[in-house]
Each structure stands twice: as structure tokens, then as C-alpha cells.
Design an enzyme around this catalytic site. Sequence first.
Site, PDB file in Angstrom:
ATOM      1  N   ASP A 123     105.080  97.443  79.958  1.00  0.00           N
ATOM      2  CA  ASP A 123     106.042  97.863  78.939  1.00  0.00           C
ATOM      3  C   ASP A 123     107.198  96.881  78.916  1.00  0.00           C
ATOM      4  O   ASP A 123     107.282  95.975  79.749  1.00  0.00           O
ATOM      5  CB  ASP A 123     106.560  99.273  79.246  1.00  0.00           C
ATOM      6  CG  ASP A 123     107.301  99.364  80.573  1.00  0.00           C
ATOM      7  OD1 ASP A 123     108.296 100.093  80.642  1.00  0.00           O
ATOM      8  OD2 ASP A 123     106.885  98.700  81.563  1.00  0.00           O
TER       9      ASP A 123
ATOM     10  N   ASP B 205     111.261  96.298  79.342  1.00  0.00           N
ATOM     11  CA  ASP B 205     112.352  96.934  80.065  1.00  0.00           C
ATOM     12  C   ASP B 205     113.390  97.487  79.098  1.00  0.00           C
ATOM     13  O   ASP B 205     113.414  97.136  77.910  1.00  0.00           O
ATOM     14  CB  ASP B 205     112.987  95.927  81.031  1.00  0.00           C
ATOM     15  CG  ASP B 205     113.619  96.592  82.238  1.00  0.00           C
ATOM     16  OD1 ASP B 205     112.970  97.474  82.826  1.00  0.00           O
ATOM     17  OD2 ASP B 205     114.746  96.240  82.590  1.00  0.00           O
TER      18      ASP B 205
END
Length: 264
Positions: free
Chosen positions: A209, A211
Site C-alpha cells: 500500500d 503510506d
Amino acid sequence: MQYPQAEIGVFGGSGFYSLLENADEVRVDTPYGAPSAPVTVGEISGRRVAFLPRHGTAHQYPPHMINYRANVYAMKLLGVSRIIGPNACGSLQPHVKPGDFVICDQFVDCTWGRKDTFYDGPTTTHVSSADPYCPVMRQVAIDKARELGITVHERGTVVVIQGPRFSTRAESRWFASQGWEVINMTQYPEAYLARELEICYCNISLITDHDAGTEGIEPVTNEEVIRVFNENNEKLKRLLHAMIPALPAERDCICAHALDGAAF
């Protein structure tokens, strides 16, 4: 005690036990205490491989509580001369996307209080970490990832935070502003401890993902992170099966000579 021997070590999650053929579980005692779990020693493509889940078999050790010295020293006692250290990571840059792999060449340590050296005296020993990851292993990982069609970034800096909390948006923006690509909680001191023992180490950052402070990127859902994580694990298994038999038998890299001139 005489332990079974291996030449390549892998730190990772519990899903990788199935990688090994003819595997046996070994309990290893080290001068630094017990490692996170018993080590499983087996084979991949005829090469002897030792596998250790860095967080424990039930993922019971958060990043700041892992006994990194025991984990790395256990590999040394098993004869390991090369370690592959895959880990799930966040991206700090828009061009590094979920599902990508990053083969890092640098780290920045933002942890504190971790036992991060084997050399507490009486001989003062300074081991260089200017280039902390093995260049030979890195190139094999990059080449094999490309052959498999995995989107791979051939260099990157991982900033290692203490955990277990994630970054604030302000911290994330600060890390990204430095140009660093990856954020993680376990690369330090794991990678550096390997260098202190003259063990080659290769990081494989599996991006799940973006941050919290990544510019122009909306936060992803937990379901999306889990989906990407599972896809990354399947790609990683293919990469390890391609990478391990391609590693050269002999070593003549900076890692193998890290202690030359290091003691004062």
C-alpha cells in the site's frame, strides 16, 4: 551441538514452509537467546535452505520485540552464508505502486533501543554499512524478477521505523520528501547484523500500500491491502524458486570480507 547445515537462509512469513522439500524442524540455541521460532531446514532445487519466520509461527513478536540477534546468529550456526529477507512494506512515492517489488540498496534507521550489534567489546569493532545489501544477490533478484514479469525497482531506500505504530501523515511526508521509496519496521537491525557476521543479505520489499502521507494518493482499504499481500506472496514464492538455484556457489563480494580491518 552439531546442527544440520544450510547455505541459504530466508526470513519471512509462515506461508513459506511449503517452499521446502525434505524439511526438518531444528531448535537452535544461541548466545543471544532463542530465535523467533524453530528453524525449518530443507531443500529448494537441490540447495540447502533454512527458513525462519521473523515474527514467530503465530506472528506473536511485533517488530520492536523481535530478537534479531538470535535470529541472525541461528542462521550462522546453521552454516548459512546468504540470507534473503522479504518483507511487506509501504510505498512513500507515487511511482512505487502496490504489487511492485523493490530490491533496496540502502536503509535509513529510525528505530531506537534495539540490540543492533554483536560487538559489545572488549574489542572495538566498526563494520562498514555504506552499502548494506549484497550486490551479487541484488542483481540475481532483479534479473529473475524481470524474467518472471514482476514489476521490480532495482534500487531504493527503505526507512525503518520503530513500530508497532504506523507513521503520522507529517512523518510520512517528511520521509517522502527525502526521496526515500519504502517504509518498513524490520529491516534494521536484521540486515546490518548479517553484515557483522559476513553473511550476504538481500532485501525484497513487497509493496502492499501507499503510506499515509503519499502525495496525491487516497488511503487504501484493509481488504485491498490483504488482496495485494496475498498476490505478492505468490509472486515471491516464484521469485525465490528462480533466485535460489541461480545464486553462485562461491562468494567474493564485500559482505564476505566485511570484518577485514574492522577490529581496533
